[in-house]
Scaffold this motif. Structure first.
Motif, mmCIF file in Angstrom:
data_model
loop_
_atom_site.group_PDB
_atom_site.id
_atom_site.type_symbol
_atom_site.label_atom_id
_atom_site.label_comp_id
_atom_site.label_asym_id
_atom_site.label_seq_id
_atom_site.Cartn_x
_atom_site.Cartn_y
_atom_site.Cartn_z
ATOM 1 N N SER A 40 13.097 -3.258 8.435
ATOM 2 C CA SER A 40 12.639 -2.430 9.554
ATOM 3 C C SER A 40 13.813 -1.963 10.408
ATOM 4 N N SER A 44 0.833 -1.186 0.000
ATOM 5 C CA SER A 44 0.000 0.000 0.000
ATOM 6 C C SER A 44 0.875 1.246 0.000
ATOM 7 N N ASN A 72 6.401 5.573 9.432
ATOM 8 C CA ASN A 72 6.089 4.496 10.351
ATOM 9 C C ASN A 72 5.862 3.260 9.499
ATOM 10 N N GLY A 73 6.837 2.378 9.503
ATOM 11 C CA GLY A 73 6.762 1.189 8.667
ATOM 12 C C GLY A 73 6.354 -0.062 9.399
ATOM 13 N N ASN A 74 5.779 0.094 10.581
ATOM 14 C CA ASN A 74 5.441 -1.078 11.395
ATOM 15 C C ASN A 74 4.517 -2.052 10.686
ATOM 16 N N SER A 75 3.578 -1.548 9.905
ATOM 17 C CA SER A 75 2.622 -2.441 9.248
ATOM 18 C C SER A 75 2.987 -2.700 7.789
ATOM 19 N N CYS A 76 4.215 -2.376 7.411
ATOM 20 C CA CYS A 76 4.643 -2.516 6.016
ATOM 21 C C CYS A 76 5.400 -3.824 5.794
ATOM 22 N N THR A 77 5.410 -4.249 4.554
ATOM 23 C CA THR A 77 6.219 -5.380 4.135
ATOM 24 C C THR A 77 7.468 -4.830 3.477
ATOM 25 N N TYR A 78 8.608 -5.235 3.986
ATOM 26 C CA TYR A 78 9.890 -4.738 3.464
ATOM 27 C C TYR A 78 10.404 -5.654 2.364
#
Length: 185
Positions: A55, A1, A16-22
């Motif tokens: 992350s 997203s 804030n990448g906590n809910s991201c896929t790296y």
């Protein structure tokens, strides 16, 4: 997203990448070419790209160098996942492509301000400060001017032409050789 953030006045940003896929792909659009603006010259500003490997990454410098690295990793695909760049290999892939980009278009970006060399310089992840910011800015401007002059020779300096040249050169470097061929993903 996708998410949108605005840079601070010093061009820093926080995500804030906590809910991201790296790994995360970053795009920087708009803005002003301050070096040319100071001289009263307006030039098109292309979208620049960079990558956050994981992350654990705390930096993602965005520059013409990171844009070439991004396109070299993306190859002929539309996203990093399809190009085979994953959390487990992103850091090493970025480091490898950074070496290739610097070897082909470094313009001294891997030198410190005092003239000493920094063989481990990674334009995406390296901390910029008093010992290297001047050479980084100068090398970025040299690369940008090379791209602008190539665009002019190819039909005109426009955002579209500049972005196409960055993409083409990055894809060409996907096989670590500037030879007109790219490595297919």
């Amino acid at each position: 997203s996708a998410a949108t953030v605005t840079t601070n006045s010093d061009a820093t940003f926080t995500i804030n990448g906590n809910s991201c896929t790296y790994p995360l792909a970053l795009e920087l659009s708009g803005g002003t070419d301050t070096l040319h603006s100071a001289a009263g010259v307006t030039v098109p500003v292309a979208t620049m790209r960079s990558i956050v490997a994981s992350s654990a990454s705390s930096k993602a410098n965005i520059s013409p160098f990171s844009t070439l690295i991004y396109h070299a990793l993306l190859k002929d695909k539309t996203n990093l996942t399809d190009a085979g760049v994953t959390t487990s290999n992103a850091s090493s892939a970025i480091t490898s492509q950074a070496t290739s980009v610097i070897n082909s278009f470094g313009f001294g970006v891997d030198a410190n301000t005092d003239g000493s060399s920094n063989s481990s310089f990674n334009p995406i992840a390296y901390s910029l400060g008093n010992t290297n910011i001047a050479t980084f800015v100068q090398a970025s401007e040299a690369l940008s001017e090379t791209i602008r002059r190539t665009a002019k020779a190819a039909g005109g300096v426009s955002t579209t032409n500049i972005e196409a040249i960055l993409k083409t050169l990055g894809q060409d470097l996907s096989d670590d050789t500037l030879d007109g061929n790219m490595k297919k993903a």
